[in-house]
Design a protein around this motif. Sequence first.
Motif, PDB file in Angstrom:
ATOM      1  N   ALA A  10       0.813  -1.212   0.000  1.00  0.00           N
ATOM      2  CA  ALA A  10       0.000   0.000   0.000  1.00  0.00           C
ATOM      3  C   ALA A  10       0.849   1.267   0.000  1.00  0.00           C
ATOM      4  O   ALA A  10       0.323   2.378   0.079  1.00  0.00           O
ATOM      5  CB  ALA A  10      -0.938   0.009   1.200  1.00  0.00           C
ATOM      6  N   GLU A  40      -6.574  -8.872   0.805  1.00  0.00           N
ATOM      7  CA  GLU A  40      -6.569  -7.949  -0.324  1.00  0.00           C
ATOM      8  C   GLU A  40      -7.493  -6.759  -0.084  1.00  0.00           C
ATOM      9  O   GLU A  40      -7.217  -5.646  -0.542  1.00  0.00           O
ATOM     10  CB  GLU A  40      -6.978  -8.685  -1.604  1.00  0.00           C
ATOM     11  N   ASP A  41      -8.601  -6.989   0.612  1.00  0.00           N
ATOM     12  CA  ASP A  41      -9.519  -5.882   0.903  1.00  0.00           C
ATOM     13  C   ASP A  41      -8.835  -4.807   1.743  1.00  0.00           C
ATOM     14  O   ASP A  41      -9.085  -3.604   1.560  1.00  0.00           O
ATOM     15  CB  ASP A  41     -10.764  -6.392   1.638  1.00  0.00           C
ATOM     16  N   ARG A  44      -6.694  -2.591  -0.417  1.00  0.00           N
ATOM     17  CA  ARG A  44      -7.509  -1.612  -1.136  1.00  0.00           C
ATOM     18  C   ARG A  44      -7.948  -0.473  -0.211  1.00  0.00           C
ATOM     19  O   ARG A  44      -7.923   0.699  -0.593  1.00  0.00           O
ATOM     20  CB  ARG A  44      -8.733  -2.299  -1.737  1.00  0.00           C
ATOM     21  N   ARG A  47      -4.962   1.821   0.563  1.00  0.00           N
ATOM     22  CA  ARG A  47      -4.658   2.645  -0.612  1.00  0.00           C
ATOM     23  C   ARG A  47      -5.682   3.771  -0.769  1.00  0.00           C
ATOM     24  O   ARG A  47      -5.329   4.899  -1.122  1.00  0.00           O
ATOM     25  CB  ARG A  47      -4.638   1.772  -1.864  1.00  0.00           C
ATOM     26  N   GLU A  48      -6.930   3.473  -0.496  1.00  0.00           N
ATOM     27  CA  GLU A  48      -7.986   4.490  -0.603  1.00  0.00           C
ATOM     28  C   GLU A  48      -7.763   5.589   0.436  1.00  0.00           C
ATOM     29  O   GLU A  48      -7.904   6.786   0.134  1.00  0.00           O
ATOM     30  CB  GLU A  48      -9.361   3.842  -0.402  1.00  0.00           C
ATOM     31  N   LEU A  69     -17.130   1.261   0.029  1.00  0.00           N
ATOM     32  CA  LEU A  69     -16.506   0.060  -0.524  1.00  0.00           C
ATOM     33  C   LEU A  69     -16.993  -1.196   0.191  1.00  0.00           C
ATOM     34  O   LEU A  69     -17.257  -2.220  -0.438  1.00  0.00           O
ATOM     35  CB  LEU A  69     -14.980   0.172  -0.400  1.00  0.00           C
TER      36      LEU A  69
END
Length: 318
Positions: A10, A40-41, A44, A47-48, A69
């Motif tokens: 990330a 993996e979630d 994400r 990163r968001e 999300l």
Amino acid sequence: MRISELARRADTTTKAVRYYESLGLIAPERLPNGYRDYGEDHVRLVREIRTLHRLGIPVERTRPFLECLAAGRAHADDCPASLAGYREAIDELTERIESLTARRATLIANLNAAAHRGSGVVPPEGRATRSMDYLTLPADLPVPEDDGAADHLPGMKVPGLALHDTAGRTVHLDVFGPRRTVVYVYPLTGRPGTDLPEGWNSIPGARGCTPESCGFRDHFQDLLEAGAGRVYGLSSQDTDYQREVVERLALPFDMLSDPGLSLADTLGLPTFEVQGMRLFRRLTLVLRAGVIEHVFHPVFPPNEHAQQVLTWLRGNPL
């Protein structure tokens, strides 16, 4: 995956990941041995958070995007709460930009004054004041009458029109949020060496656009302190024309251009015609949360109007 792997993928630090976890923004699974296990979630989500933070949204206020999300949306800003988060961040940035612009204008004025103090050279503002007699209003200007042409405006919703400003941005008047936005609408501003329309001084409410703009310039910081979130001037002149006015008059705010008078047609704003041109009649709108809260019409004298708006803001605090 372990926390170090998550941080690497990330592009952040393990300390940042632990901070996000402490806020409840991410919640890893726990392995039987007590170690955190990220999937993996989580990559994400982190990163968001990082992307939104780089845009100026505090980490603590990224929750609506992450919840979007988590609800299965393809994008973090597919939900109404996310859009509200964008608007809040935009409002805060706009307020900071306008405050910095006002400070910059004051610094420029101080620099010019200091550079020419004790000198026989007239500073730029002095030369402009001496050469532009349109800054001085004739004593016999006709006073515009209140014909009720703007009585229907208070309480109306602000239309979602897209107008261009002198900073090159597209502005939507209906998304400014809960802070007050002052939009003073005027016919046209003159330029040095450019003739105004014939009979301009005899048209009630026509003369005085430049003194009015200078008044908003001089009271800009006071208006912000009195509760205005932003100030705009608006006319039917094109953006390039208005950009020259902003630079020449050292205005600490942007102008909006509405060459097609779409705002007049949508809201029923009063207009007039001269020499084949259809122009806005002078008035000022106070917008708040997508609604016209207050209207100044008619406006007279124009060189004192910014003080009139300031007095109203101080008398009607939020």
